[in-house]
Design an enzyme around this catalytic site. Structure first.
Site, PDB file in Angstrom:
ATOM      1  N   ARG A 154     -13.026  13.818 -20.718  1.00 12.18           N
ATOM      2  CA  ARG A 154     -13.042  15.265 -21.001  1.00 12.18           C
ATOM      3  C   ARG A 154     -13.771  15.521 -22.303  1.00 12.18           C
ATOM      4  O   ARG A 154     -13.617  14.731 -23.249  1.00 12.18           O
ATOM      5  CB  ARG A 154     -11.604  15.795 -21.168  1.00 12.18           C
ATOM      6  CG  ARG A 154     -10.761  15.763 -19.933  1.00 12.18           C
ATOM      7  CD  ARG A 154      -9.288  15.782 -20.300  1.00 12.18           C
ATOM      8  NE  ARG A 154      -8.923  14.605 -21.102  1.00 12.18           N
ATOM      9  CZ  ARG A 154      -7.752  14.420 -21.681  1.00 12.18           C
ATOM     10  NH1 ARG A 154      -6.812  15.333 -21.591  1.00 12.18           N
ATOM     11  NH2 ARG A 154      -7.498  13.322 -22.383  1.00 12.18           N
ATOM     12  N   CYS A 263     -18.503  21.329 -16.054  1.00 15.81           N
ATOM     13  CA  CYS A 263     -18.045  20.513 -14.914  1.00 15.81           C
ATOM     14  C   CYS A 263     -17.313  21.304 -13.824  1.00 15.81           C
ATOM     15  O   CYS A 263     -17.797  21.383 -12.693  1.00 15.81           O
ATOM     16  CB  CYS A 263     -17.158  19.394 -15.415  1.00 15.81           C
ATOM     17  SG  CYS A 263     -17.993  18.395 -16.647  1.00 15.81           S
ATOM     18  N   ARG A 330     -21.184  26.192 -22.703  1.00 17.68           N
ATOM     19  CA  ARG A 330     -21.673  26.323 -21.328  1.00 17.68           C
ATOM     20  C   ARG A 330     -20.565  26.868 -20.417  1.00 17.68           C
ATOM     21  O   ARG A 330     -19.452  26.373 -20.437  1.00 17.68           O
ATOM     22  CB  ARG A 330     -22.166  24.960 -20.810  1.00 17.68           C
ATOM     23  CG  ARG A 330     -23.518  24.563 -21.382  1.00 17.68           C
ATOM     24  CD  ARG A 330     -23.929  23.200 -20.913  1.00 17.68           C
ATOM     25  NE  ARG A 330     -23.087  22.160 -21.491  1.00 17.68           N
ATOM     26  CZ  ARG A 330     -23.178  20.872 -21.181  1.00 17.68           C
ATOM     27  NH1 ARG A 330     -24.064  20.473 -20.287  1.00 17.68           N
ATOM     28  NH2 ARG A 330     -22.382  19.982 -21.752  1.00 17.68           N
TER      29      ARG A 330
HETATM   30  C1  UGA Z   1     -13.271  18.052 -16.840  1.00 22.42           C
HETATM   31  C2  UGA Z   1     -12.236  17.031 -16.343  1.00 22.42           C
HETATM   32  O1  UGA Z   1     -10.970  17.308 -16.942  1.00 22.42           O
HETATM   33  C3  UGA Z   1     -12.673  15.595 -16.671  1.00 22.42           C
HETATM   34  O2  UGA Z   1     -11.744  14.678 -16.114  1.00 22.42           O
HETATM   35  C4  UGA Z   1     -14.059  15.372 -16.079  1.00 22.42           C
HETATM   36  O3  UGA Z   1     -14.527  14.055 -16.374  1.00 22.42           O
HETATM   37  C5  UGA Z   1     -15.031  16.405 -16.637  1.00 22.42           C
HETATM   38  O4  UGA Z   1     -14.559  17.724 -16.301  1.00 22.42           O
HETATM   39  C6  UGA Z   1     -16.374  16.164 -16.003  1.00 22.42           C
HETATM   40  O5  UGA Z   1     -16.496  16.251 -14.780  1.00 22.42           O
HETATM   41  O6  UGA Z   1     -17.307  15.753 -16.726  1.00 22.42           O
HETATM   42  P1  UGA Z   1     -13.870  19.118 -19.236  1.00 22.42           P
HETATM   43  O7  UGA Z   1     -14.608  20.136 -18.433  1.00 22.42           O
HETATM   44  O8  UGA Z   1     -14.576  18.411 -20.335  1.00 22.42           O
HETATM   45  O9  UGA Z   1     -13.310  17.952 -18.257  1.00 22.42           O
HETATM   46  O10 UGA Z   1     -12.569  19.789 -19.902  1.00 22.42           O
HETATM   47  P2  UGA Z   1     -11.103  20.180 -19.361  1.00 22.42           P
HETATM   48  O11 UGA Z   1     -10.126  19.782 -20.377  1.00 22.42           O
HETATM   49  O12 UGA Z   1     -10.881  19.695 -17.989  1.00 22.42           O
HETATM   50  O13 UGA Z   1     -11.172  21.790 -19.345  1.00 22.42           O
HETATM   51  C7  UGA Z   1     -11.991  22.491 -18.436  1.00 22.42           C
HETATM   52  C8  UGA Z   1     -11.678  23.981 -18.488  1.00 22.42           C
HETATM   53  O14 UGA Z   1     -10.396  24.251 -17.905  1.00 22.42           O
HETATM   54  C9  UGA Z   1     -11.618  24.574 -19.891  1.00 22.42           C
HETATM   55  O15 UGA Z   1     -12.233  25.848 -19.879  1.00 22.42           O
HETATM   56  C10 UGA Z   1     -10.124  24.693 -20.180  1.00 22.42           C
HETATM   57  O16 UGA Z   1      -9.807  25.691 -21.113  1.00 22.42           O
HETATM   58  C11 UGA Z   1      -9.607  25.039 -18.787  1.00 22.42           C
HETATM   59  N1  UGA Z   1      -8.190  24.694 -18.612  1.00 22.42           N
HETATM   60  C12 UGA Z   1      -7.797  23.388 -18.605  1.00 22.42           C
HETATM   61  C13 UGA Z   1      -7.251  25.694 -18.426  1.00 22.42           C
HETATM   62  O17 UGA Z   1      -7.592  26.901 -18.410  1.00 22.42           O
HETATM   63  N2  UGA Z   1      -5.950  25.362 -18.225  1.00 22.42           N
HETATM   64  C14 UGA Z   1      -5.529  24.067 -18.215  1.00 22.42           C
HETATM   65  O18 UGA Z   1      -4.306  23.844 -18.021  1.00 22.42           O
HETATM   66  C15 UGA Z   1      -6.476  23.064 -18.405  1.00 22.42           C
END
Ligand code: UGA
Length: 434
Positions: A154, A263, A330
């Site tokens: 992440r 992602c 992004r």
């Molecule tokens: C995500 C996945 O979690 C990783 O496992 C994956 O490797 C990565 O995509 C990828 O495909 O490269 P990332 O996008 O870096 O990781 O970050 P996340 O922590 O997953 O958050 C993504 C979005 O979801 C953010 O906007 C975050 O604020 C939101 N989110 C996350 C929520 O609104 N609620 C949550 O409970 C968790």
């Protein structure tokens, strides 16, 4: 394969750079390849082109084991080649394979010219069938030594996730799987589950994983919007209790303004586009995606509900990065919200501990950039908190700078604080005064 020592990583994005730095810290000789010479110049100086906690220090500490080039043919050999180039989205939701194709062609020519057969590892996110239909025909016999090895790190915790992966998936033929498995067992002394599959299954696992997490977020955002309409309800209470059910689990149930980043939005749409190509389509994937778009619109609705007239009003945006501990904007909801507010002639002030520079490259002088929160809140008619930065937890007296003290807290960071403002928590029904 002899014990691998010389490793090439192609593509210096989040995945590639973090992997290269991690392997260099383990004393492998790592050659970093990227077409962007400016990026390489930055890296040689020990600076990272993006913010990622701990990564710059780790890069500086490992510089001795790293080298950088924009030309693969300048390297004579390697034991393993990791491909971590981007697969950005296309307009129709499918993925752009141009970097996969160009790097695969280069690897193929390079291996043939040097008469070498390294293990080739695809870590880039690629749709099921990409290895069989696109990569294999380019690599020809080299494909016998190639695997698909999706990445699950992440942003914001990329280094820690690389040091301690929760799982390793390797898809492909038995021989290269075995080589890579041995390599990872050497790198990861802590026991990490390793699942071996076909290449296509490995490709699908990555999309299934991200789409499922996106589904959890869209689901809890749906519940949040129900809570919003009922007095004395709080989505975090609902999430806490359903999260105690081991069949559900408590992670990724934080309601918010909708998921962003490079992602989830891209991967859900890519999987949806694949189902369309397969002739089935998917109402579920479509709903996850649409719900996410609606959630961003919900934030705008909350603003219009609480600010009488948007035109010429002053609105403060707290948090620009798509998530905390990152400077990445992004697909950030903050960015799309600012775009919408600008069309309504709103005066916008923004704050973010890390993402100001990336935001400037989008909006130039159309918004006011503030180095501190007090400045951002000055004369404001409404503050909207969009990113869960830790430093926002201690906000209090800064709100006294507002002309009309209303906070729309899309992450409910300040829900338990007594503040002299009108507090609107996304997913919290209004309080009943008894
Ligand atoms: C995500 C996945 O979690 C990783 O496992 C994956 O490797 C990565 O995509 C990828 O495909 O490269 P990332 O996008 O870096 O990781 O970050 P996340 O922590 O997953 O958050 C993504 C979005 O979801 C953010 O906007 C975050 O604020 C939101 N989110 C996350 C929520 O609104 N609620 C949550 O409970 C968790």
């Amino acid at each position: 394969m002899k014990q691998p020592n010389k490793i090439i990583v192609i593509g210096m994005g989040f995945v590639g750079l973090t992997l290269a730095v991690f392997l260099a810290s383990k004393k492998f000789n790592v050659i970093c390849v990227d077409t962007d010479q400016n990026k390489l110049n930055t890296l040689v100086q020990g600076s990272t082109p993006f913010y990622e906690p701990g990564l710059e220090d780790a890069l500086k500490n490992s510089l001795k084991s790293l080298s950088f080039t924009n030309n693969l043919s300048s390297v004579d050999s390697a034991d393993i080649v990791f491909v971590t180039v981007g697969t950005p989205p296309m307009k129709d939701g499918s993925i752009d394979l141009r970097y996969i194709k160009s790097s695969t062609k280069q690897i193929s020519e390079w291996c043939n010219n040097n008469h070498i057969q390294p293990v080739i590892v695809y870590k880039s996110t690629i749709l099921p069938g990409t290895f069989e239909n696109i990569i294999k025909p380019i690599l020809k016999s080299l494909s016998e030594n190639t695997v698909v090895n999706p990445e699950f790190l992440r942003e914001g915790s990329a280094l820690q996730d690389t040091i301690h992966p929760h799982v390793i998936v390797i898809g492909g033929k038995e021989k290269p799987i075995l080589s890579l498995k041995r390599f990872y067992q050497r790198v990861y002394t802590r026991k990490t589950p390793i699942k071996t599959t076909s290449a296509t299954t490995a490709e699908l696992i990555k999309y299934a994983n991200n789409s499922f997490l996106a589904a959890k977020i869209s689901f809890i955002n749906t519940i949040a919007n129900i809570c919003q309409r009922f007095p004395d309800t709080n989505v975090d209470d609902v999430a806490e209790v359903i999260g105690l059910d081991p069949r559900i689990g408590n992670l990724f149930l934080k309601a918010g303004p909708g998921y962003g980043g490079s992602c989830f939005p891209k991967d859900v749409q890519a999987l949806l586009s694949l189902t369309k190509r397969l002739g089935t389509g998917s109402d579920l994937l479509n709903a996850i995606h649409k719900t996410n778009i609606q959630q961003a619109e919900m934030v705008l609705k909350l603003i219009t509900k609480h600010v009488k007239s948007l035109k010429n009003s002053n609105i403060s945006i707290l948090g620009l990065a798509f998530k905390e501990n990152s400077d990445d904007v992004r697909e950030s909801v903050s960015i799309s919200l600012i775009e919408k507010l600008l069309t309504r002639k709103v005066n916008i002030r923004v704050h973010d501990p890390r993402a100001i520079d990336n935001t400037k490259s989008i909006f130039n002088n159309k918004v006011m950039y503030c180095a501190d929160v007090s400045d951002c809140l000055r004369n404001s008619d409404c503050a909207v908190l969009l990113t869960s930065w830790k430093q926002y937890l201690s906000l209090g007296k800064e709100f006294s700078k507002m002309r009309n003290p209303i906070l729309i807290d899309t992450r409910r960071l300040l829900a338990n604080k007594k503040l002299p403002i009108k507090y609107v928590g996304l997913g919290i029904g209004s309080k009943i005064v008894r």
